[in-house]
Design a protein around this motif. Sequence first.
Motif, PDB file in Angstrom:
ATOM      1  N   LEU A 197      -4.422  -3.662  -2.740  1.00 29.42           N
ATOM      2  CA  LEU A 197      -3.012  -3.940  -2.542  1.00 29.42           C
ATOM      3  C   LEU A 197      -2.702  -5.265  -3.217  1.00 29.42           C
ATOM      4  O   LEU A 197      -3.388  -6.258  -3.012  1.00 29.42           O
ATOM      5  N   ASP A 198      -1.672  -5.235  -4.015  1.00 27.42           N
ATOM      6  CA  ASP A 198      -1.225  -6.460  -4.671  1.00 27.42           C
ATOM      7  C   ASP A 198      -0.824  -7.464  -3.589  1.00 27.42           C
ATOM      8  O   ASP A 198      -0.053  -7.132  -2.685  1.00 27.42           O
ATOM      9  N   PRO A 199      -1.372  -8.686  -3.611  1.00 28.91           N
ATOM     10  CA  PRO A 199      -1.059  -9.663  -2.556  1.00 28.91           C
ATOM     11  C   PRO A 199       0.432  -9.965  -2.425  1.00 28.91           C
ATOM     12  O   PRO A 199       0.891 -10.357  -1.356  1.00 28.91           O
ATOM     13  N   ARG A 200       1.195  -9.720  -3.484  1.00 31.13           N
ATOM     14  CA  ARG A 200       2.634  -9.977  -3.398  1.00 31.13           C
ATOM     15  C   ARG A 200       3.338  -8.986  -2.472  1.00 31.13           C
ATOM     16  O   ARG A 200       4.416  -9.239  -1.969  1.00 31.13           O
ATOM     17  N   TRP A 201       2.721  -7.811  -2.241  1.00 30.84           N
ATOM     18  CA  TRP A 201       3.309  -6.792  -1.383  1.00 30.84           C
ATOM     19  C   TRP A 201       2.711  -6.817   0.031  1.00 30.84           C
ATOM     20  O   TRP A 201       3.110  -6.030   0.884  1.00 30.84           O
ATOM     21  N   ALA A 202       1.767  -7.686   0.302  1.00 33.64           N
ATOM     22  CA  ALA A 202       1.081  -7.709   1.599  1.00 33.64           C
ATOM     23  C   ALA A 202       2.058  -7.935   2.756  1.00 33.64           C
ATOM     24  O   ALA A 202       1.952  -7.304   3.806  1.00 33.64           O
ATOM     25  N   ALA A 203       3.018  -8.832   2.596  1.00 33.88           N
ATOM     26  CA  ALA A 203       3.980  -9.102   3.672  1.00 33.88           C
ATOM     27  C   ALA A 203       4.833  -7.882   3.956  1.00 33.88           C
ATOM     28  O   ALA A 203       5.150  -7.585   5.114  1.00 33.88           O
ATOM     29  N   LEU A 204       5.210  -7.136   2.940  1.00 33.44           N
ATOM     30  CA  LEU A 204       6.008  -5.919   3.132  1.00 33.44           C
ATOM     31  C   LEU A 204       5.218  -4.859   3.890  1.00 33.44           C
ATOM     32  O   LEU A 204       5.760  -4.157   4.731  1.00 33.44           O
ATOM     33  N   ARG A 205       3.948  -4.759   3.652  1.00 29.30           N
ATOM     34  CA  ARG A 205       3.096  -3.762   4.306  1.00 29.30           C
ATOM     35  C   ARG A 205       3.068  -4.015   5.817  1.00 29.30           C
ATOM     36  O   ARG A 205       3.031  -3.070   6.607  1.00 29.30           O
ATOM     37  N   GLU A 206       3.062  -5.293   6.220  1.00 23.71           N
ATOM     38  CA  GLU A 206       3.033  -5.607   7.637  1.00 23.71           C
ATOM     39  C   GLU A 206       4.309  -5.154   8.346  1.00 23.71           C
ATOM     40  O   GLU A 206       4.308  -4.837   9.534  1.00 23.71           O
ATOM     41  N   ARG A 207       5.429  -5.053   7.655  1.00 28.89           N
ATOM     42  CA  ARG A 207       6.718  -4.680   8.258  1.00 28.89           C
ATOM     43  C   ARG A 207       6.929  -3.167   8.279  1.00 28.89           C
ATOM     44  O   ARG A 207       7.730  -2.700   9.053  1.00 28.89           O
ATOM     45  N   LEU A 208       6.205  -2.429   7.449  1.00 34.01           N
ATOM     46  CA  LEU A 208       6.383  -0.985   7.401  1.00 34.01           C
ATOM     47  C   LEU A 208       5.425  -0.300   8.373  1.00 34.01           C
ATOM     48  O   LEU A 208       4.290  -0.755   8.546  1.00 34.01           O
ATOM     49  N   PRO A 209       5.879   0.806   8.965  1.00 33.63           N
ATOM     50  CA  PRO A 209       4.968   1.546   9.863  1.00 33.63           C
ATOM     51  C   PRO A 209       3.874   2.222   9.020  1.00 33.63           C
ATOM     52  O   PRO A 209       4.099   2.662   7.904  1.00 33.63           O
ATOM     53  N   SER A 210       2.661   2.277   9.589  1.00 33.55           N
ATOM     54  CA  SER A 210       1.560   2.938   8.858  1.00 33.55           C
ATOM     55  C   SER A 210       1.429   4.366   9.358  1.00 33.55           C
ATOM     56  O   SER A 210       1.635   4.661  10.525  1.00 33.55           O
TER      57      SER A 210
END
Length: 194
Positions: free
Chosen positions: A180-193
Amino acid sequence: MSTNRAPAPRPETSPWVFSTREMGRRPGTMRTVTRSVPGPGTERADEAIGLVGVLAVPPGSPVELDLRLESVSEGVYVSGTAAAHLAGECSRCLDELDEDLEVRIEELFAYPDSVTEETTDSDEVPRVVDEHVDLEQTVRDAIVLELPLAPLCSEDCPGLCPECGGRRADLGPDHRHETLDPRWAALRERLPSD
């Protein structure tokens, strides 16, 4: 007379040193020799034959010499083969490698006071010293020149996975690592898995 003198060969007890005394300086005189020379020990890494840690003659493993020594007008011409077992590791997957190598030996050893000795440096053409020739450097050079720069266990070796270090041949074709590109890491935390 040349001022460039080669160092004296090692004592006659060295298995790499061959006497040329019985041939004299009579061009056309020839003798054949076969000898099993023990490989270098483990005391000094600079005595190894090959590239230590990559591909080399294992300590104590023999080098088989099958040679012809021939007296020619300028010196002693040595021809034949040297065969050795090599051990090392694959440069891609780091598996152990074992292979046998046979190399061709062709070298002129210049007589003292010959035209060849007078017109060449001692590092260009080896010398006959005290009616002996020392073949260690000649054999070492021939073996090293035949070694691959990057030895492989097979031409199509896939190597190691850069992420986990596993052998790709053992991991299978669907082996993957989620990146995962580190620039998108914060967005991943906000989205449901899922």
